[in-house]
Scaffold this motif. Structure first.
Motif, short mmCIF file in Angstrom:
data_model
loop_
_atom_site.label_atom_id
_atom_site.label_comp_id
_atom_site.label_asym_id
_atom_site.label_seq_id
_atom_site.Cartn_x
_atom_site.Cartn_y
_atom_site.Cartn_z
N PRO A 132 0.80 -1.23 0.00
CA PRO A 132 0.00 0.00 0.00
C PRO A 132 0.84 1.28 0.00
O PRO A 132 0.44 2.29 -0.60
CB PRO A 132 -0.83 -0.10 1.28
CG PRO A 132 -0.22 -1.18 2.10
CD PRO A 132 0.46 -2.09 1.15
N ARG A 135 1.90 1.83 -3.59
CA ARG A 135 0.75 2.29 -4.40
C ARG A 135 0.48 3.77 -4.13
O ARG A 135 0.17 4.53 -5.04
CB ARG A 135 -0.49 1.46 -4.07
CG ARG A 135 -0.46 0.05 -4.63
CD ARG A 135 -1.82 -0.62 -4.55
NE ARG A 135 -1.70 -2.07 -4.73
CZ ARG A 135 -1.69 -2.95 -3.73
NH1 ARG A 135 -1.79 -2.53 -2.49
NH2 ARG A 135 -1.57 -4.24 -3.98
N ASP A 140 3.39 1.16 -9.95
CA ASP A 140 2.50 0.24 -10.65
C ASP A 140 1.93 -0.79 -9.67
O ASP A 140 2.64 -1.35 -8.85
CB ASP A 140 3.29 -0.48 -11.75
CG ASP A 140 2.45 -1.52 -12.46
OD1 ASP A 140 1.68 -1.16 -13.34
OD2 ASP A 140 2.60 -2.72 -12.10
N SER A 141 0.61 -1.02 -9.77
CA SER A 141 -0.10 -1.86 -8.80
C SER A 141 0.45 -3.29 -8.76
O SER A 141 0.60 -3.87 -7.68
CB SER A 141 -1.59 -1.88 -9.15
OG SER A 141 -2.29 -2.66 -8.22
N HIS A 142 0.76 -3.84 -9.94
CA HIS A 142 1.25 -5.22 -10.00
C HIS A 142 2.64 -5.34 -9.37
O HIS A 142 2.92 -6.27 -8.60
CB HIS A 142 1.28 -5.70 -11.46
CG HIS A 142 1.50 -7.16 -11.61
ND1 HIS A 142 0.90 -8.11 -10.80
CD2 HIS A 142 2.29 -7.88 -12.48
CE1 HIS A 142 1.28 -9.32 -11.15
NE2 HIS A 142 2.13 -9.21 -12.17
N ALA A 144 3.89 -3.25 -7.18
CA ALA A 144 3.74 -2.97 -5.75
C ALA A 144 3.29 -4.22 -4.99
O ALA A 144 3.79 -4.52 -3.90
CB ALA A 144 2.73 -1.85 -5.55
N ALA A 145 2.35 -4.97 -5.58
CA ALA A 145 1.87 -6.20 -4.93
C ALA A 145 2.99 -7.24 -4.82
O ALA A 145 3.16 -7.88 -3.77
CB ALA A 145 0.70 -6.78 -5.72
#
Length: 484
Positions: A132, A135, A140-142, A144-145
């Protein structure tokens, strides 16, 4: 009679030369006993990350980007704080060992464990909430995950730093750091095999590489701890003691100053890379600067080895009560490090057009690196002096002074000048690098002046007061058992 007098004077001169030569040789041996294993250990530890990154790179591009993000930002951040705070132990153990208060080294070691454990616990939420946080920063969300998953794997690594750094400094103060190098080499070899076996043969992928990485960081800890507890340090380790909980505030203050001193240096390069990311042809600029910083980082492994050697030798001599010995140690370690730095300076000037192809096939990046090579060579030359002076400061216990010097020279001089030269005057990445050099040069000059103007007899007295203030009689050092 006149002839006899001349012969006596010549003989006296030869004896004095031999005496100086013997002193230099003796000091050099003491220096390399600490510096040699320290340099090898740094290279081996750095190699663990390089091997992990290489295997992760074969798993996927997203995984590689996420690993690099966590390793270069979060892990470096935690490493800097914990290594910096642990360096307070170099001052305390080095001076106590010089003063022959051997049992105090074990007590200082346990106090440092408590301080670093508190700090590590405060860092855990950053690693738990990495995804989080990234993000929120626009990552980038991917990626970051995936980075969030990697950051959880790195939590055990953070806690290994508590024991790894402190045990290294505990053993280093006694010039027993050969054992550190042996376990580092064994760990690196095992990590290479296990990363291949678990990720490629067993097909465990990321989990296999990260399991091997965690083991690679903890194996030296178990080895060093076993060495200490087995009785190999019988004079300096007298068992676990309740006295470790006493006088924690002064240790905590010195640790905070040490942490600030080192972190301000480590974050300096990170800020410069961030500045480069907003320039024209940012990809080429970042690649070129990253290659230069990587080369600079490898060379810094040598310099950090001399930093450790300088801190141990100065602390030992101050604890022993020898101002003259401390000054002589400074001259020998500075001359040795500068000689190595000068050889590397010439080498990088000579091979400026070739060295970049080890890291890239891009002609544009290679040309940019060649353009920066004279500045890289100057940086290497400065790095052969600056860490030695930082080591002198650690040995004498001046961490808070150096933290202020770093803050001023790096962040009030180096970064602003780099930004102005890079953006306003259009020098781009070269302007940023010049700013970095000027900041480092200013810091080196200030530390040279401080070292030159220091009253070392007074430093001996300060060391004596610190040692006596925190001294605990061996009979009061707490419960002990034969096994420890």
């Amino acid at each position: 009679m006149e002839k006899g007098l001349k012969e006596k004077l010549l003989e006296s001169g030869r004896e004095e030369e031999e005496s100086v030569g013997k002193k230099i040789w003796s000091e050099s041996k003491k220096l390399w006993i600490v510096a040699g294993p320290a340099i090898f250990t740094r290279f081996s530890t750095f190699g663990v990350t390089v091997i992990s990154q290489a295997f992760i790179g074969h798993i996927g591009a997203t995984e590689l980007a996420a690993f690099a993000l966590v390793q270069t930002v979060l892990l470096r951040f935690a490493n800097g704080i914990l290594l910096g705070m642990a360096s307070a132990l170099e001052t305390l153990c080095g001076q106590a060992f010089g003063a022959k208060q051997y049992h105090m080294l074990g007590i200082y070691l346990q106090r440092s464990w408590l301080v670093l454990l508190t700090c590590a616990l405060l860092l855990v939420p950053v690693f738990v909430f990495t995804a989080p946080i990234l993000r929120l920063l626009g990552q980038d969300s991917h990626i970051a995950a995936t980075a969030g998953t990697f950051s959880l794997w790195f939590i055990p690594v953070i806690f290994s730093f508590i024991f790894s750094f402190t045990l290294q400094m505990f053993l280093q103060a006694q010039s027993k750091n050969n054992v550190i190098a042996y376990f580092a080499a064994a760990s690196l070899s095992l990590h290479t095999f296990l990363s291949w076996f678990m990720s490629m043969k067993l097909k465990w992928g990321v989990a296999g590489v990260m399991c091997s990485t965690i083991l690679a960081y903890w194996i030296p800890v178990f080895g060093q701890m076993g060495y200490v507890l087995s009785g190999r340090c019988s004079d300096t380790w007298k068992g676990f003691s309740v006295m470790a909980f006493k006088d924690l505030c002064p240790v905590f203050k010195l640790s905070l100053a040490s942490g600030a001193m080192l972190c301000l240096e480590l974050w300096y390069n990170t800020v410069l890379v961030l500045l480069t990311g907003h320039m024209k042809d940012a990809e080429v600029a970042i690649d070129a600067l990253s290659i230069c910083l990587t080369i600079n980082g490898w060379e810094m492994m040598i310099s950090v080895g001399f930093l450790g050697a300088a801190s141990v030798r100065i602390a030992n001599e101050l604890g022993r009560g020898s101002a003259k010995g401390a000054k002589f140690s400074i001259m020998v370690v500075a001359a040795t490090s500068l000689s190595i730095g000068f050889v590397l300076f010439i080498a990088f000037l000579f091979f400026r057009g070739v060295v970049s192809y080890v890291f890239t096939d891009s002609f544009a990046v290679s040309r940019a690196v060649a353009h920066l090579s004279p500045l890289l060579a100057l940086s290497i030359l400065l790095n052969s002096v600056q860490p030695v002076l930082s080591g002198v400061a650690v040995g004498a216990g001046w961490q808070s002074v150096v933290a202020y010097v770093n803050l001023t020279c790096y962040y009030a001089i180096g970064i602003p000048i780099g930004a102005v030269l890079g953006y306003i005057f259009g020098f781009q990445v070269m302007g940023v690098w010049i700013g970095m050099l000027l900041g480092t040069a200013a810091q080196t000059v200030v530390l040279l002046y401080i070292t030159w103007r220091t009253d070392w007899d007074k430093q001996v007295e300060i060391a004596r007061l610190r040692i006596n203030k925190w001294f605990v009689p061996e009979s009061e050092s707490g419960d002990r058992s034969p096994s420890t």
